[in-house]
Scaffold this motif. Structure first.
Motif, mmCIF file in Angstrom:
data_model
loop_
_atom_site.group_PDB
_atom_site.id
_atom_site.type_symbol
_atom_site.label_atom_id
_atom_site.label_comp_id
_atom_site.label_asym_id
_atom_site.label_seq_id
_atom_site.Cartn_x
_atom_site.Cartn_y
_atom_site.Cartn_z
ATOM 1 N N MET A 1 40.198 45.087 42.169
ATOM 2 C CA MET A 1 40.352 44.090 40.254
ATOM 3 C C MET A 1 38.551 43.901 39.554
ATOM 4 O O MET A 1 39.190 43.063 38.906
ATOM 5 C CB MET A 1 41.195 43.153 40.060
ATOM 6 C CG MET A 1 43.141 44.059 40.113
ATOM 7 S SD MET A 1 42.866 44.927 38.963
ATOM 8 C CE MET A 1 43.141 46.986 39.355
ATOM 9 N N PRO B 1 50.027 51.762 34.718
ATOM 10 C CA PRO B 1 49.821 50.472 34.430
ATOM 11 C C PRO B 1 48.424 50.312 34.699
ATOM 12 O O PRO B 1 47.453 49.460 33.806
ATOM 13 C CB PRO B 1 49.803 50.467 36.616
ATOM 14 C CG PRO B 1 50.735 50.961 36.508
ATOM 15 C CD PRO B 1 50.790 52.393 35.802
ATOM 16 N N TRP C 1 55.450 51.318 42.076
ATOM 17 C CA TRP C 1 54.309 50.968 43.358
ATOM 18 C C TRP C 1 54.620 51.026 44.844
ATOM 19 O O TRP C 1 53.458 52.015 45.799
ATOM 20 C CB TRP C 1 53.685 49.821 43.007
ATOM 21 C CG TRP C 1 52.070 49.919 43.891
ATOM 22 C CD1 TRP C 1 51.153 50.230 43.668
ATOM 23 C CD2 TRP C 1 52.046 49.437 45.107
ATOM 24 N NE1 TRP C 1 49.791 50.115 44.752
ATOM 25 C CE2 TRP C 1 50.411 49.719 46.081
ATOM 26 C CE3 TRP C 1 52.687 48.487 45.596
ATOM 27 C CZ2 TRP C 1 50.067 49.051 46.935
ATOM 28 C CZ3 TRP C 1 51.822 47.879 47.245
ATOM 29 C CH2 TRP C 1 50.636 48.119 47.840
ATOM 30 N N PHE D 1 56.502 46.804 38.056
ATOM 31 C CA PHE D 1 55.435 47.939 38.327
ATOM 32 C C PHE D 1 55.257 47.387 39.922
ATOM 33 O O PHE D 1 55.251 48.452 40.416
ATOM 34 C CB PHE D 1 54.052 46.842 38.590
ATOM 35 C CG PHE D 1 52.985 47.572 40.037
ATOM 36 C CD1 PHE D 1 51.729 48.488 39.228
ATOM 37 C CD2 PHE D 1 52.081 46.380 40.664
ATOM 38 C CE1 PHE D 1 51.238 48.536 39.810
ATOM 39 C CE2 PHE D 1 51.617 46.878 41.322
ATOM 40 C CZ PHE D 1 50.676 48.107 40.848
ATOM 41 N N LEU E 1 45.349 49.037 36.107
ATOM 42 C CA LEU E 1 46.175 48.099 35.783
ATOM 43 C C LEU E 1 44.106 47.738 35.757
ATOM 44 O O LEU E 1 43.946 46.468 35.387
ATOM 45 C CB LEU E 1 45.674 47.680 38.074
ATOM 46 C CG LEU E 1 47.704 48.115 37.979
ATOM 47 C CD1 LEU E 1 47.772 47.781 39.948
ATOM 48 C CD2 LEU E 1 47.915 46.953 37.901
ATOM 49 N N ARG E 2 43.384 48.019 36.563
ATOM 50 C CA ARG E 2 42.101 47.082 36.249
ATOM 51 C C ARG E 2 41.367 46.859 34.217
ATOM 52 O O ARG E 2 42.091 46.268 34.344
ATOM 53 C CB ARG E 2 40.490 48.542 36.603
ATOM 54 C CG ARG E 2 39.653 47.780 36.285
ATOM 55 C CD ARG E 2 38.570 48.267 37.694
ATOM 56 N NE ARG E 2 37.096 48.424 37.854
ATOM 57 C CZ ARG E 2 36.483 47.016 37.790
ATOM 58 N NH1 ARG E 2 37.110 45.961 37.841
ATOM 59 N NH2 ARG E 2 35.265 46.688 37.203
ATOM 60 N N ARG F 1 43.686 47.019 32.206
ATOM 61 C CA ARG F 1 44.182 45.744 31.907
ATOM 62 C C ARG F 1 44.060 44.205 32.016
ATOM 63 O O ARG F 1 45.406 43.086 31.890
ATOM 64 C CB ARG F 1 46.404 45.466 32.812
ATOM 65 C CG ARG F 1 46.628 46.707 31.726
ATOM 66 C CD ARG F 1 47.888 47.175 32.376
ATOM 67 N NE ARG F 1 48.833 48.149 32.001
ATOM 68 C CZ ARG F 1 49.726 48.005 30.835
ATOM 69 N NH1 ARG F 1 50.021 47.416 30.288
ATOM 70 N NH2 ARG F 1 50.511 49.432 30.734
ATOM 71 N N HIS F 2 43.139 44.046 33.768
ATOM 72 C CA HIS F 2 42.783 42.938 33.889
ATOM 73 C C HIS F 2 41.397 42.701 33.073
ATOM 74 O O HIS F 2 40.546 41.541 33.689
ATOM 75 C CB HIS F 2 42.933 42.790 35.854
ATOM 76 C CG HIS F 2 44.363 42.791 36.008
ATOM 77 N ND1 HIS F 2 44.647 44.003 36.256
ATOM 78 C CD2 HIS F 2 45.095 41.260 36.380
ATOM 79 C CE1 HIS F 2 46.649 43.703 36.911
ATOM 80 N NE2 HIS F 2 46.081 42.101 37.225
#
Length: 140
Positions: free
Chosen positions: A137, A86, A72, A68, A88-89, A91-92
């Motif tokens: 996140m 990704p 990035w 990642f 990200l949000r 995935r979290h």
């Protein structure tokens, strides 16, 4: 041989040399940063709650974080090539990410940056960019 020529040409490109990936030492520096982050998480009492939610051993998560960070920071998009965007949000979302978790994550990342990134401008730029990313996140 053509692949090496492409890599050499890319490294001569001024836009590539301006990336944070390049400034922190390319693959070696990015991998060192990712590994230091998890080394700090493993040993710092300040990150105990964060460590507790990570599956052990952390070999695969270290590798994914390196992949990642590579993209990035402006290097090869290794994570995207393997896993797609990704997100990200998303995935979290399965994990409770509260302000305490964000603070612990930022503690580990800032310590890792201090240890691994010698270029002060690059370190400052990464810190400035990583904080709002971590705050994004927040999900509870």
């Amino acid at each position: 041989m053509l692949g090496l020529n492409k890599i050499f040409a890319k490294r001569q490109d001024p836009t590539y040399r301006a990336t944070l990936y390049f400034k922190i030492g390319e693959e070696q520096g990015t991998r060192a940063l990712a590994n230091r982050f998890y080394d700090i998480m493993l040993t710092a009492p300040e990150a105990a709650e964060l460590l507790a939610i990570h599956p052990q051993p952390m070999d695969s998560i270290r590798e994914r974080f390196f992949e990642f960070l590579s993209g990035w920071l402006g290097g090869p998009p290794l994570f995207e090539q393997k896993y797609g965007h990704p997100r990200l949000r998303a995935r979290h979302l399965p994990f409770e990410v509260n302000q305490s978790m964000i603070d612990q994550w930022l503690f580990c990342m800032n310590k890792a940056l201090e240890k691994e990134v010698k270029d002060l401008r690059a370190r400052k730029a990464i810190k400035q960019a990583i904080t709002p990313l971590a705050q994004h996140m927040l999900n509870c």
